[in-house]
Scaffold this motif. Structure first.
Motif, PDB file in Angstrom:
ATOM      1  N   ARG A   1       0.870  -1.089  -0.020  1.00 19.81           N
ATOM      2  CA  ARG A   1      -0.132  -0.062   0.087  1.00 19.81           C
ATOM      3  C   ARG A   1       0.766   1.242  -0.089  1.00 19.81           C
ATOM      4  NH1 ARG A   1      -3.616  -0.147   4.649  1.00 19.81           N
ATOM      5  NH2 ARG A   1      -1.968   0.462   5.932  1.00 19.81           N
ATOM      6  N   ILE A   2       0.450   2.174  -0.748  1.00 19.22           N
ATOM      7  CA  ILE A   2       0.748   3.731  -0.750  1.00 19.22           C
ATOM      8  C   ILE A   2      -0.498   4.568  -0.309  1.00 19.22           C
ATOM      9  CG2 ILE A   2       1.886   5.577  -1.936  1.00 19.22           C
ATOM     10  CD1 ILE A   2       3.837   3.490  -1.610  1.00 19.22           C
ATOM     11  N   GLU A   3      -0.252   5.340   0.612  1.00 18.71           N
ATOM     12  CA  GLU A   3      -1.097   6.325   1.088  1.00 18.71           C
ATOM     13  C   GLU A   3      -0.819   7.708   1.669  1.00 18.71           C
ATOM     14  OE1 GLU A   3      -2.045   5.410   5.790  1.00 18.71           O
ATOM     15  OE2 GLU A   3      -1.004   3.657   4.946  1.00 18.71           O
ATOM     16  N   ALA A   4      -1.743   8.462   1.759  1.00 19.49           N
ATOM     17  CA  ALA A   4      -1.688   9.426   2.449  1.00 19.49           C
ATOM     18  C   ALA A   4      -2.658   9.587   3.408  1.00 19.49           C
ATOM     19  CB  ALA A   4      -2.355  10.699   1.386  1.00 19.49           C
ATOM     20  N   TYR A   5      -2.134   9.667   4.871  1.00 15.75           N
ATOM     21  CA  TYR A   5      -2.911   9.608   5.889  1.00 15.75           C
ATOM     22  C   TYR A   5      -3.160  10.643   6.502  1.00 15.75           C
ATOM     23  CZ  TYR A   5      -4.014   7.086  10.397  1.00 15.75           C
ATOM     24  OH  TYR A   5      -4.477   6.658  11.533  1.00 15.75           O
ATOM     25  N   ILE A   6      -4.552  11.071   6.526  1.00  9.72           N
ATOM     26  CA  ILE A   6      -5.014  12.271   7.054  1.00  9.72           C
ATOM     27  C   ILE A   6      -5.483  12.215   8.579  1.00  9.72           C
ATOM     28  CG2 ILE A   6      -7.024  14.056   6.853  1.00  9.72           C
ATOM     29  CD1 ILE A   6      -7.312  12.562   3.901  1.00  9.72           C
ATOM     30  N   ASP A   7      -4.686  13.009   9.332  1.00 12.75           N
ATOM     31  CA  ASP A   7      -4.950  13.186  10.688  1.00 12.75           C
ATOM     32  C   ASP A   7      -4.733  14.559  11.160  1.00 12.75           C
ATOM     33  OD1 ASP A   7      -5.581  12.826  13.280  1.00 12.75           O
ATOM     34  OD2 ASP A   7      -3.763  11.650  13.773  1.00 12.75           O
ATOM     35  N   ILE A   8      -5.748  15.330  10.998  1.00 11.84           N
ATOM     36  CA  ILE A   8      -5.540  16.795  11.179  1.00 11.84           C
ATOM     37  C   ILE A   8      -5.802  17.126  12.625  1.00 11.84           C
ATOM     38  CG2 ILE A   8      -6.545  19.036  10.675  1.00 11.84           C
ATOM     39  CD1 ILE A   8      -7.183  18.001   8.074  1.00 11.84           C
ATOM     40  N   GLY A   9      -6.439  16.248  13.309  1.00  7.56           N
ATOM     41  CA  GLY A   9      -6.454  16.337  14.983  1.00  7.56           C
ATOM     42  C   GLY A   9      -7.901  16.549  15.183  1.00  7.56           C
TER      43      GLY A   9
ATOM     44  N   LEU B   1      -8.275   5.662  -7.040  1.00  9.55           N
ATOM     45  CA  LEU B   1      -7.755   5.542  -5.614  1.00  9.55           C
ATOM     46  C   LEU B   1      -8.896   5.019  -4.760  1.00  9.55           C
ATOM     47  CD1 LEU B   1      -6.263   9.267  -5.369  1.00  9.55           C
ATOM     48  CD2 LEU B   1      -5.028   7.009  -5.251  1.00  9.55           C
ATOM     49  N   VAL B   2      -8.422   4.435  -3.477  1.00  7.27           N
ATOM     50  CA  VAL B   2      -9.201   3.828  -2.413  1.00  7.27           C
ATOM     51  C   VAL B   2      -9.485   5.276  -1.277  1.00  7.27           C
ATOM     52  CG1 VAL B   2      -9.868   2.233  -0.985  1.00  7.27           C
ATOM     53  CG2 VAL B   2      -8.618   1.612  -3.048  1.00  7.27           C
ATOM     54  N   TRP B   3     -10.865   5.566  -1.304  1.00  6.37           N
ATOM     55  CA  TRP B   3     -10.984   6.645  -0.298  1.00  6.37           C
ATOM     56  C   TRP B   3     -11.515   5.986   1.038  1.00  6.37           C
ATOM     57  CZ3 TRP B   3      -9.076  11.454  -1.982  1.00  6.37           C
ATOM     58  CH2 TRP B   3      -8.999  11.510  -3.566  1.00  6.37           C
ATOM     59  N   GLU B   4     -10.689   5.992   1.987  1.00  2.27           N
ATOM     60  CA  GLU B   4     -11.139   5.206   3.255  1.00  2.27           C
ATOM     61  C   GLU B   4     -11.407   6.173   4.384  1.00  2.27           C
ATOM     62  OE1 GLU B   4      -8.304   2.063   4.293  1.00  2.27           O
ATOM     63  OE2 GLU B   4      -7.607   1.852   2.057  1.00  2.27           O
TER      64      GLU B   4
ATOM     65  N   ALA C   1      -5.558   5.777  -0.584  1.00  8.11           N
ATOM     66  CA  ALA C   1      -4.605   4.793  -0.837  1.00  8.11           C
ATOM     67  C   ALA C   1      -4.556   4.194  -2.349  1.00  8.11           C
ATOM     68  CB  ALA C   1      -4.751   3.563   0.397  1.00  8.11           C
ATOM     69  N   VAL C   2      -3.535   3.479  -2.530  1.00 12.28           N
ATOM     70  CA  VAL C   2      -3.582   2.650  -3.882  1.00 12.28           C
ATOM     71  C   VAL C   2      -2.943   1.389  -3.060  1.00 12.28           C
ATOM     72  CG1 VAL C   2      -1.441   3.635  -4.600  1.00 12.28           C
ATOM     73  CG2 VAL C   2      -2.913   2.329  -6.273  1.00 12.28           C
ATOM     74  N   TYR C   3      -3.391   0.071  -3.855  1.00 11.27           N
ATOM     75  CA  TYR C   3      -2.912  -1.129  -3.299  1.00 11.27           C
ATOM     76  C   TYR C   3      -2.479  -1.992  -4.455  1.00 11.27           C
ATOM     77  CZ  TYR C   3      -5.632  -0.266   1.111  1.00 11.27           C
ATOM     78  OH  TYR C   3      -5.878   0.144   2.236  1.00 11.27           O
ATOM     79  N   ARG C   4      -1.641  -2.902  -4.147  1.00 13.09           N
ATOM     80  CA  ARG C   4      -1.218  -4.061  -5.031  1.00 13.09           C
ATOM     81  C   ARG C   4      -1.081  -5.131  -4.469  1.00 13.09           C
ATOM     82  NH1 ARG C   4       4.219  -4.522  -8.139  1.00 13.09           N
ATOM     83  NH2 ARG C   4       3.725  -6.773  -7.560  1.00 13.09           N
ATOM     84  N   ASP C   5      -1.328  -6.350  -4.979  1.00 15.12           N
ATOM     85  CA  ASP C   5      -0.748  -7.685  -4.241  1.00 15.12           C
ATOM     86  C   ASP C   5       0.555  -7.872  -3.917  1.00 15.12           C
ATOM     87  OD1 ASP C   5      -3.590  -8.451  -4.586  1.00 15.12           O
ATOM     88  OD2 ASP C   5      -3.037  -9.553  -6.519  1.00 15.12           O
ATOM     89  N   GLY C   6       1.048  -8.548  -2.735  1.00 18.14           N
ATOM     90  CA  GLY C   6       2.555  -8.490  -2.261  1.00 18.14           C
ATOM     91  C   GLY C   6       2.396  -8.566  -0.811  1.00 18.14           C
ATOM     92  N   SER C   7       3.592  -9.230  -0.355  1.00 18.25           N
ATOM     93  CA  SER C   7       3.945  -9.312   0.971  1.00 18.25           C
ATOM     94  C   SER C   7       5.504  -9.357   1.270  1.00 18.25           C
ATOM     95  CB  SER C   7       3.259 -10.335   1.587  1.00 18.25           C
ATOM     96  OG  SER C   7       4.016 -11.662   1.456  1.00 18.25           O
ATOM     97  N   ILE C   8       5.826  -9.177   2.527  1.00 19.95           N
ATOM     98  CA  ILE C   8       7.299  -9.021   2.546  1.00 19.95           C
ATOM     99  C   ILE C   8       7.747 -10.638   2.261  1.00 19.95           C
ATOM    100  CG2 ILE C   8       7.229  -9.963   5.076  1.00 19.95           C
ATOM    101  CD1 ILE C   8       9.502  -7.148   3.299  1.00 19.95           C
ATOM    102  N   ASP C   9       7.034 -11.407   2.195  1.00 20.11           N
ATOM    103  CA  ASP C   9       7.446 -12.850   1.957  1.00 20.11           C
ATOM    104  C   ASP C   9       7.322 -13.427   0.606  1.00 20.11           C
ATOM    105  OD1 ASP C   9       7.742 -13.519   4.830  1.00 20.11           O
ATOM    106  OD2 ASP C   9       5.403 -13.689   5.129  1.00 20.11           O
TER     107      ASP C   9
END
Length: 231
Positions: free
Chosen positions: A121-129, A155-158, A169-177
């Protein structure tokens, strides 16, 4: 030290480490008890957030094979972003499944991570407070059709109803394994997506945050006036 840290806590600690004065470090440590069969419970302290390079300076215990895979992956990622694209000044990869990058707006960092369900995942994380402000910022960005046109994909608007924050966010399949060839592909994908996020989002974020905060303050003042009138 706490029994559990939410993603909002993690983002807050990282913001403090990026913006605190020299020599002031913030570290989040999760405490737990481990028990094997009938043994007595033993305390275990898991580092959740630490300043860049802190583990190296202080001599943190080895992270284990999986942790080292994360460390190696994100080390390569930040080296590429720093040396080839001047995207970050980060130098130390950490043994965790995510890495935050400043967007130029402290309340909306970018992040690269391995998410649940074997997804990258790549994301922009919104936490203005404030939950209302976060949702308002998400909606204002969602109402700009040029963003997805510039990025070249949806985009995925969560809204994250169980959390105060929101995520784009934007996603693609995959893991560290995944096999090394797939990890190389994910590396290139993350670099490309982070650069695209910065190009499209970064110029727009300061004005969005300013607008949302102004509306939030006006709403708070209106609420105060209504309470005063009722009294």
């Amino acid at each position: 030290v706490a029994a559990e840290f939410t993603e909002e806590h993690r983002v807050a600690f990282e913001w403090l480490n990026r913006n605190s004065q020299e020599g002031v470090d913030f570290i989040a440590v999760q405490a737990e008890l481990l028990q094997i069969d009938d043994s007595k419970p033993a305390p275990n302290f898991e580092m959740v957030v630490a300043p860049a390079g802190w583990a190296v300076k202080k001599g943190q215990k080895p992270a284990g094979k999986r942790g080292e895979r994360y460390r190696s992956y994100f080390q390569k990622l930040i080296d590429t972003l720093r040396e080839k694209h001047s995207f970050t000044r980060a130098r130390i990869g950490q043994a965790q499944n995510w890495y935050n990058f400043p967007s130029g707006t402290s309340s909306i960092p970018f992040a690269a991570s391995f998410a649940a369900g074997a997804r990258a995942r790549i994301e922009a994380y919104i936490d203005i407070g404030d939950g209302r402000a976060n949702l308002a910022a998400l909606n204002r960005l969602r109402d700009i059709p040029e963003i997805e046109v510039e990025l070249g994909h949806d985009l995925v608007w969560e809204e994250l109803p169980s959390s105060r924050a929101c995520r784009i966010a934007v996603y693609r399949d995959g893991s560290i394994d995944s096999p090394e060839a797939d990890l190389d592909s994910m590396h290139d994908w993350m670099v490309d997506r982070l650069l695209a996020f910065k190009k499209s989002f970064a110029p727009r974020l300061p004005a969005i945050v300013e607008q949302v905060q102004a509306l939030s303050q006006a709403s708070d003042q209106s609420d105060v006036g209504q309470v005063t009138d009722e009294q």
